[in-house]
Design an enzyme around this catalytic site. Structure first.
Site, PDB file in Angstrom:
ATOM      1  N   TYR A  13       0.825  -1.212   0.000  1.00  0.00           N
ATOM      2  CA  TYR A  13       0.000   0.000   0.000  1.00  0.00           C
ATOM      3  C   TYR A  13       0.857   1.260   0.000  1.00  0.00           C
ATOM      4  O   TYR A  13       0.451   2.295  -0.501  1.00  0.00           O
ATOM      5  CB  TYR A  13      -0.928   0.007   1.216  1.00  0.00           C
ATOM      6  CG  TYR A  13      -2.153  -0.835   0.993  1.00  0.00           C
ATOM      7  CD1 TYR A  13      -3.298  -0.277   0.451  1.00  0.00           C
ATOM      8  CD2 TYR A  13      -2.157  -2.199   1.284  1.00  0.00           C
ATOM      9  CE1 TYR A  13      -4.420  -1.040   0.209  1.00  0.00           C
ATOM     10  CE2 TYR A  13      -3.279  -2.972   1.057  1.00  0.00           C
ATOM     11  CZ  TYR A  13      -4.409  -2.383   0.517  1.00  0.00           C
ATOM     12  OH  TYR A  13      -5.521  -3.145   0.278  1.00  0.00           O
ATOM     13  N   GLU A 162       6.132   7.718   5.739  1.00  0.00           N
ATOM     14  CA  GLU A 162       5.016   8.162   4.895  1.00  0.00           C
ATOM     15  C   GLU A 162       3.898   8.652   5.797  1.00  0.00           C
ATOM     16  O   GLU A 162       3.734   8.170   6.902  1.00  0.00           O
ATOM     17  CB  GLU A 162       4.543   7.010   4.019  1.00  0.00           C
ATOM     18  CG  GLU A 162       4.361   5.667   4.719  1.00  0.00           C
ATOM     19  CD  GLU A 162       3.012   5.458   5.392  1.00  0.00           C
ATOM     20  OE1 GLU A 162       2.093   6.217   5.058  1.00  0.00           O
ATOM     21  OE2 GLU A 162       2.909   4.559   6.237  1.00  0.00           O
ATOM     22  N   LYS A 222       6.629   9.783  13.270  1.00  0.00           N
ATOM     23  CA  LYS A 222       5.593   8.998  12.600  1.00  0.00           C
ATOM     24  C   LYS A 222       4.678   8.324  13.623  1.00  0.00           C
ATOM     25  O   LYS A 222       3.449   8.394  13.525  1.00  0.00           O
ATOM     26  CB  LYS A 222       6.242   7.964  11.675  1.00  0.00           C
ATOM     27  CG  LYS A 222       5.278   7.017  11.005  1.00  0.00           C
ATOM     28  CD  LYS A 222       4.238   7.762  10.165  1.00  0.00           C
ATOM     29  CE  LYS A 222       2.980   6.952   9.936  1.00  0.00           C
ATOM     30  NZ  LYS A 222       2.979   6.035   8.887  1.00  0.00           N
ATOM     31  N   VAL A 272     -17.709   3.951  14.711  1.00  0.00           N
ATOM     32  CA  VAL A 272     -17.753   2.656  15.351  1.00  0.00           C
ATOM     33  C   VAL A 272     -16.353   2.246  15.853  1.00  0.00           C
ATOM     34  O   VAL A 272     -16.170   1.184  16.445  1.00  0.00           O
ATOM     35  CB  VAL A 272     -18.362   1.685  14.319  1.00  0.00           C
ATOM     36  CG1 VAL A 272     -17.456   1.530  13.123  1.00  0.00           C
ATOM     37  CG2 VAL A 272     -18.742   0.377  14.888  1.00  0.00           C
ATOM     38  N   GLY A 275      -9.983   1.884  12.447  1.00  0.00           N
ATOM     39  CA  GLY A 275      -9.342   0.666  11.986  1.00  0.00           C
ATOM     40  C   GLY A 275      -8.138   1.051  11.147  1.00  0.00           C
ATOM     41  O   GLY A 275      -7.617   2.159  11.274  1.00  0.00           O
ATOM     42  N   CYS A 278      -2.445   1.060  10.555  1.00  0.00           N
ATOM     43  CA  CYS A 278      -1.443   1.837  11.288  1.00  0.00           C
ATOM     44  C   CYS A 278      -1.783   2.169  12.730  1.00  0.00           C
ATOM     45  O   CYS A 278      -0.956   1.964  13.617  1.00  0.00           O
ATOM     46  CB  CYS A 278      -1.159   3.136  10.546  1.00  0.00           C
ATOM     47  SG  CYS A 278      -0.277   2.867   9.019  1.00  0.00           S
ATOM     48  N   LYS A 341     -12.390   2.076   6.018  1.00  0.00           N
ATOM     49  CA  LYS A 341     -12.947   3.395   5.708  1.00  0.00           C
ATOM     50  C   LYS A 341     -13.296   3.420   4.224  1.00  0.00           C
ATOM     51  O   LYS A 341     -12.992   2.455   3.509  1.00  0.00           O
ATOM     52  CB  LYS A 341     -11.970   4.511   6.071  1.00  0.00           C
ATOM     53  CG  LYS A 341     -10.685   4.499   5.272  1.00  0.00           C
ATOM     54  CD  LYS A 341      -9.834   5.680   5.680  1.00  0.00           C
ATOM     55  CE  LYS A 341      -8.833   6.000   4.612  1.00  0.00           C
ATOM     56  NZ  LYS A 341      -7.976   7.121   4.960  1.00  0.00           N
TER      57      LYS A 341
HETATM   58  C1  UDX Z   1       3.670  -0.103   5.129  1.00  0.00           C
HETATM   59  C2  UDX Z   1       4.807  -0.101   6.131  1.00  0.00           C
HETATM   60  O1  UDX Z   1       5.661  -1.129   5.904  1.00  0.00           O
HETATM   61  C3  UDX Z   1       4.287  -0.058   7.533  1.00  0.00           C
HETATM   62  O2  UDX Z   1       5.329  -0.052   8.450  1.00  0.00           O
HETATM   63  C4  UDX Z   1       3.509   1.177   7.654  1.00  0.00           C
HETATM   64  O3  UDX Z   1       3.111   1.400   8.968  1.00  0.00           O
HETATM   65  C5  UDX Z   1       2.326   1.090   6.737  1.00  0.00           C
HETATM   66  O4  UDX Z   1       2.760   0.913   5.450  1.00  0.00           O
HETATM   67  P1  UDX Z   1       2.119  -1.599   3.719  1.00  0.00           P
HETATM   68  O5  UDX Z   1       2.724  -1.046   2.494  1.00  0.00           O
HETATM   69  O6  UDX Z   1       0.731  -1.168   4.062  1.00  0.00           O
HETATM   70  O7  UDX Z   1       3.041  -1.291   4.988  1.00  0.00           O
HETATM   71  O8  UDX Z   1       2.266  -3.141   3.816  1.00  0.00           O
HETATM   72  P2  UDX Z   1       1.937  -4.243   2.757  1.00  0.00           P
HETATM   73  O9  UDX Z   1       0.862  -3.790   1.851  1.00  0.00           O
HETATM   74  O10 UDX Z   1       1.798  -5.494   3.545  1.00  0.00           O
HETATM   75  O11 UDX Z   1       3.273  -4.309   1.865  1.00  0.00           O
HETATM   76  C6  UDX Z   1       4.480  -4.818   2.266  1.00  0.00           C
HETATM   77  C7  UDX Z   1       5.064  -5.665   1.117  1.00  0.00           C
HETATM   78  O12 UDX Z   1       6.389  -6.048   1.429  1.00  0.00           O
HETATM   79  C8  UDX Z   1       4.306  -6.958   0.824  1.00  0.00           C
HETATM   80  O13 UDX Z   1       3.870  -6.965  -0.516  1.00  0.00           O
HETATM   81  C9  UDX Z   1       5.319  -8.068   1.116  1.00  0.00           C
HETATM   82  O14 UDX Z   1       5.205  -9.169   0.235  1.00  0.00           O
HETATM   83  C10 UDX Z   1       6.627  -7.337   0.923  1.00  0.00           C
HETATM   84  N1  UDX Z   1       7.752  -7.958   1.630  1.00  0.00           N
HETATM   85  C11 UDX Z   1       7.668  -8.229   2.949  1.00  0.00           C
HETATM   86  C12 UDX Z   1       8.931  -8.230   0.942  1.00  0.00           C
HETATM   87  O15 UDX Z   1       9.025  -8.005  -0.249  1.00  0.00           O
HETATM   88  N2  UDX Z   1      10.000  -8.754   1.619  1.00  0.00           N
HETATM   89  C13 UDX Z   1       9.941  -9.047   2.944  1.00  0.00           C
HETATM   90  O16 UDX Z   1      10.922  -9.533   3.517  1.00  0.00           O
HETATM   91  C14 UDX Z   1       8.734  -8.789   3.634  1.00  0.00           C
HETATM   92  C1  UDX Z   2      -3.531   6.944   8.975  1.00  0.00           C
HETATM   93  C2  UDX Z   2      -2.957   8.364   9.022  1.00  0.00           C
HETATM   94  O1  UDX Z   2      -4.006   9.311   8.789  1.00  0.00           O
HETATM   95  C3  UDX Z   2      -1.849   8.518   8.005  1.00  0.00           C
HETATM   96  O2  UDX Z   2      -1.299   9.812   8.101  1.00  0.00           O
HETATM   97  C4  UDX Z   2      -0.800   7.463   8.278  1.00  0.00           C
HETATM   98  O3  UDX Z   2       0.236   7.547   7.355  1.00  0.00           O
HETATM   99  C5  UDX Z   2      -1.411   6.078   8.240  1.00  0.00           C
HETATM  100  O4  UDX Z   2      -2.486   5.993   9.160  1.00  0.00           O
HETATM  101  P1  UDX Z   2      -5.278   5.640   7.438  1.00  0.00           P
HETATM  102  O5  UDX Z   2      -5.131   4.524   8.414  1.00  0.00           O
HETATM  103  O6  UDX Z   2      -5.212   5.337   5.987  1.00  0.00           O
HETATM  104  O7  UDX Z   2      -4.165   6.747   7.716  1.00  0.00           O
HETATM  105  O8  UDX Z   2      -6.694   6.305   7.668  1.00  0.00           O
HETATM  106  P2  UDX Z   2      -7.326   7.544   8.470  1.00  0.00           P
HETATM  107  O9  UDX Z   2      -8.057   8.391   7.505  1.00  0.00           O
HETATM  108  O10 UDX Z   2      -6.360   8.218   9.353  1.00  0.00           O
HETATM  109  O11 UDX Z   2      -8.439   6.800   9.354  1.00  0.00           O
HETATM  110  C6  UDX Z   2      -8.114   5.823  10.338  1.00  0.00           C
HETATM  111  C7  UDX Z   2      -9.372   5.304  10.991  1.00  0.00           C
HETATM  112  O12 UDX Z   2      -9.977   6.293  11.826  1.00  0.00           O
HETATM  113  C8  UDX Z   2     -10.446   4.867   9.991  1.00  0.00           C
HETATM  114  O13 UDX Z   2     -11.055   3.680  10.411  1.00  0.00           O
HETATM  115  C9  UDX Z   2     -11.406   6.039  10.030  1.00  0.00           C
HETATM  116  O14 UDX Z   2     -12.694   5.673   9.630  1.00  0.00           O
HETATM  117  C10 UDX Z   2     -11.343   6.453  11.485  1.00  0.00           C
HETATM  118  N1  UDX Z   2     -11.725   7.865  11.710  1.00  0.00           N
HETATM  119  C11 UDX Z   2     -11.020   8.877  11.135  1.00  0.00           C
HETATM  120  C12 UDX Z   2     -12.825   8.157  12.517  1.00  0.00           C
HETATM  121  O15 UDX Z   2     -13.474   7.254  13.035  1.00  0.00           O
HETATM  122  N2  UDX Z   2     -13.156   9.468  12.704  1.00  0.00           N
HETATM  123  C13 UDX Z   2     -12.461  10.495  12.147  1.00  0.00           C
HETATM  124  O16 UDX Z   2     -12.836  11.654  12.380  1.00  0.00           O
HETATM  125  C14 UDX Z   2     -11.368  10.195  11.327  1.00  0.00           C
END
Ligand code: UDX
Ligand code: UDX
Length: 464
Positions: A13, A162, A222, A272, A275, A278, A341
Site C-alpha cells: 500500500y 510516509e 511517525k 464505530v 481501523g 497503522c 474506511k
Molecule cells: C507499510 C509499512 O511497511 C508499515 O510499516 C507502515 O506502517 C504502513 O505501510 P504496507 O505497504 O501497508 O506497509 O504493507 P503491505 O501492503 O503489507 O506491503 C508490504 C510488502 O512487502 C508486501 O507486498 C510483502 O510481500 C513485501 N515484503 C515483505 C517483501 O518483499 N520482503 C519481505 O521480507 C517482507
Molecule cells: C492513517 C494516518 O491518517 C496517516 O497519516 C498514516 O500515514 C497512516 O495511518 P489511514 O489509516 O489510511 O491513515 O486512515 P485515516 O483516515 O487516518 O483513518 C483511520 C481510521 O480512523 C479509519 O477507520 C477512520 O474511519 C477512522 N476515523 C477517522 C474516525 O473514526 N473518525 C475520524 O474523524 C477520522
C-alpha cells in the site's frame, strides 16, 4: 550527488503508490519496486489496469504513465538492490504475535532480513531509506547490520516516513502537508544523503514543505503523528457514549469544539471505532517502547486510546443485540461496508470484523455488501480471529455483490464504512424488503435520520 537508480523493497500500500509518484515526477530516475510476493508483482505488471493489487483513486493513471518508462515491478530483488544508489525499505512491520512484546511490539523480522540482504548484495555505496514505520532507534540496528555484514562499502541511513491515508494516498503524495527526512546532519556524508533525497522530492514538493531532522526525531514523529490522530478519534468516541446518556448530540458537539481554531474540525467524526493498518499497530508499539524504558504512566496513557477503541466496537455490537430484544440468534443482520474506511479495499483492523465476530457468537447470520472488498477477503479476516472453523464462517457470513440483495429479509442494518453510495440508495425499497421492526445502526452517522424515520425505520446513530 544525483540519484539515477532507486530500488524499493515492498510493493504494498505504501511502496507501490509512493514509487509510482516518485517515478512520475522524476522521469530521469529509474525506479524498480521489488517484492517477494510473485503474485503481487504480476498484478502490478498486468496490462489491464483494473487488477492492480491495491485500489487507490488515481493510482492506475499514474502507473499507466510511468510503468515501463521508468517504473518497473520485479521479483529480482538482488539485482535491483545492487543497481540502485538509493534503496527504500517499505516492507510490513506488523505487531509481534509471539515471544517478548507479543501483541504490542513491532515485528522487525522483515526489516532485518532486508538489511542483511542489502549488505550481502551491495558492491557499491548505498543510501538506505526507512519508509516503513519503525520504533525509534531502528536505524541504529540497521546501520550495525549493514556495517558488520557488508562488503566494505559505505551506507547512509535516512528515515522518511510516509503520512499517506488510504483512499487519499495519491492526493497526499501529490500535495503533501510535509515530507519528513531524518538523517545524520552532523556529518558531510549524512548531509549529502539527505540532500539527495530532498532533490527527489523537490521535483514537485515546495521547499517549505520539506522538513529535515535528525533520524530519531523522524522515526518517532511517525508514531507520534498516528497516536495523536487516533487519540482524537478515541476522545470523540468516548464522548459519544456520554452524549447518548445525556441528550447531547455528538455531531453538534464536534462542530462546536471543532470551530475552535486551536482544535480544528478534522478527526472529530464519531464512529464505530478506528481501523486500518497503522493506528493500533503504531500506538501499541509506542506503548511497548515506553514500557521498555520504564515509563509506565506514558505507556498507560496511550494504551487507553486502544482500550477506548475496543470498547467502542463492542459497545456498538452490544447495542444491536440489546435493541433487537436481547436476542439475535437466528436473525440476519445486513452490513453495509467491510473496509476500514471509504475509498479503499483495505480491511486491516476494520471494526466490521470484530462486530461480525461478536454477532456471530450470538448466532446471528451476517450478510455483507462492500463495493470494493471480496468475499474471500472477508472470510480470511474472520478466520484470522480464530474464533470458529472456516466452514462455520462460510456458513454464517455471506457476501453479496448487490446491496439490495444483501439487505433483503434482514432484521437490522449496520453501516460500518462511510461509502458515499450508501446515501444514494432507495431506502424505501430496502425498508419494504426487511423484517419489521426494521432497524438501522448507523456506525458512521452518514445517513439522514429524519428521512429514514419517516419511512418507518428505527434509527440508532453514534452519540445521540
Ligand atoms: C507499510 C509499512 O511497511 C508499515 O510499516 C507502515 O506502517 C504502513 O505501510 P504496507 O505497504 O501497508 O506497509 O504493507 P503491505 O501492503 O503489507 O506491503 C508490504 C510488502 O512487502 C508486501 O507486498 C510483502 O510481500 C513485501 N515484503 C515483505 C517483501 O518483499 N520482503 C519481505 O521480507 C517482507
Ligand atoms: C492513517 C494516518 O491518517 C496517516 O497519516 C498514516 O500515514 C497512516 O495511518 P489511514 O489509516 O489510511 O491513515 O486512515 P485515516 O483516515 O487516518 O483513518 C483511520 C481510521 O480512523 C479509519 O477507520 C477512520 O474511519 C477512522 N476515523 C477517522 C474516525 O473514526 N473518525 C475520524 O474523524 C477520522
Amino acid at each position: 550527488m544525483k540519484i539515477k537508480n532507486i530500488c524499493c523493497i515492498g510493493a504494498g500500500y505504501v511502496g507501490g503508490p509512493t514509487m509510482s509518484v516518485i517515478a512520475q515526477k522524476n522521469p530521469n530516475i529509474k525506479v524498480t519496486v521489488v517484492d517477494l510476493n510473485t503474485e503481487r508483482i504480476a498484478a502490478w505488471n498486468d496490462t489491464s489496469l483494473d487488477t492492480l493489487p491495491i485500489y487507490e483513486l488515481g493510482l492506475s493513471e499514474v502507473v499507466a504513465e510511468a510503468r515501463g518508462r521508468n517504473v518497473f515491478f520485479s521479483t529480482e530483488v538482488d539485482k535491483a538492490i545492487d543497481d540502485a544508489e538509493m534503496i527504500f525499505i517499505s516492507v510490513n512491520t506488523p505487531t509481534k504475535t509471539y515471544g517478548i512484546g507479543k501483541g504490542m511490539s513491532a515485528d522487525l523480522k522483515y526489516i532485518e532480513l532486508c538489511a542483511r540482504q542489502i549488505a550481502r548484495v551491495a558492491t557499491s555505496d548505498k543510501i538506505v531509506v526507512e519508509k516503513s514505520t519503525l520504533p525509534v532507534r531502528t536505524a541504529e540496528a540497521i546501520q550495525s547490520i549493514l556495517d558488520n555484514t557488508g562488503n566494505a562499502v559505505s551506507f547512509e541511513i535516512l528515515s522518511n516516513p510516509e503520512f499517506l491515508a488510504e483512499g487519499t494516498a495519491m492526493r497526499d503524495l501529490a500535495v503533501p502537508d510535509r515530507i519528513l527526512i531524518g538523517g545524520n546532519l552532523n556529518s558531510d556524508k549524512g548531509k549529502e544523503a539527505v540532500q539527495a533525497l530532498v532533490d527527489i522530492y523537490s521535483s514537485w514538493v515546495p521547499q517549505k514543505n520539506i522538513l529535515t531532522t535528525n533520524v530519531w526525531s523522524s522515526e518517532l514523529s511517525k508514531l507520534a503523528a498516528n497516536a495523536f490522530l487516533a487519540q482524537r478519534v478515541s476522545s470523540i468516541n468516548s464522548l459519544s457514549e456520554l452524549c447518548e446518556k445525556t441528550g447531547a448530540d455528538i455531531s453538534e458537539l464536534a462542530k462546536a469544539i471543532g470551530m475552535d481554531s486551536r482544535i480544528g474540525p478534522k478527526f472529530l467524526q464519531a464512529s464505530v471505532g478506528f481501523g486500518g493498518s497503522c493506528f493500533q499497530k503504531d500506538i501499541l508499539n509506542l506503548v511497548y517502547i515506553s514500557k521498555s524504558l520504564g515509563l509506565n504512566e506514558v505507556a498507560e496513557y496511550w494504551h487507553q486510546v486502544i482500550i477506548m477503541n475496543d470498547h467502542q466496537r463492542s459497545r456498538f455490537a452490544r447495542n444491536i443485540i440489546k435493541s433487537l430484544f436481547n436476542t439475535v440468534s437466528g436473525k440476519s443482520i445486513g452490513f453495509l461496508g467491510w473496509a476500514f474506511k471509504k475509498d479503499t479495499n483495505d480491511t486491516r483492523e476494520s471494526a466490521s470484523i470484530y462486530i461480525a465476530d461478536i454477532l456471530i457468537k450470538e448466532q446471528a447470520e451476517i450478510k455483507v455488501y462492500d463495493p470494493k472488498v471480496t468475499a474471500l477477503q472477508m472470510q480470511s479476516d474472520l478466520n484470522y480471529l480464530n474464533t470458529r472453523s472456516e466452514f462455520d464462517n462460510i456458513e454464517l457470513l455471506k457476501t453479496e455483490n448487490d446491496p439490495y440483495k444483501a439487505l433483503q429479509g434482514v432484521h437490522a442494518i449496520a453501516i460500518l464504512t462511510e461509502w458515499v453510495e450508501f446515501k444514494e440508495y432507495d431506502w424505501q425499497r430496502i425498508f419494504d424488503s426487511m423484517q419489521k421492526p426494521a432497524f438501522i445502526f448507523d456506525g458512521r452517522n452518514i445517513l439522514d435520520k429524519n428521512i429514514l424515520e419517516k419511512i418507518g425505520f428505527i434509527v440508532k446513530t453514534i452519540g445521540s
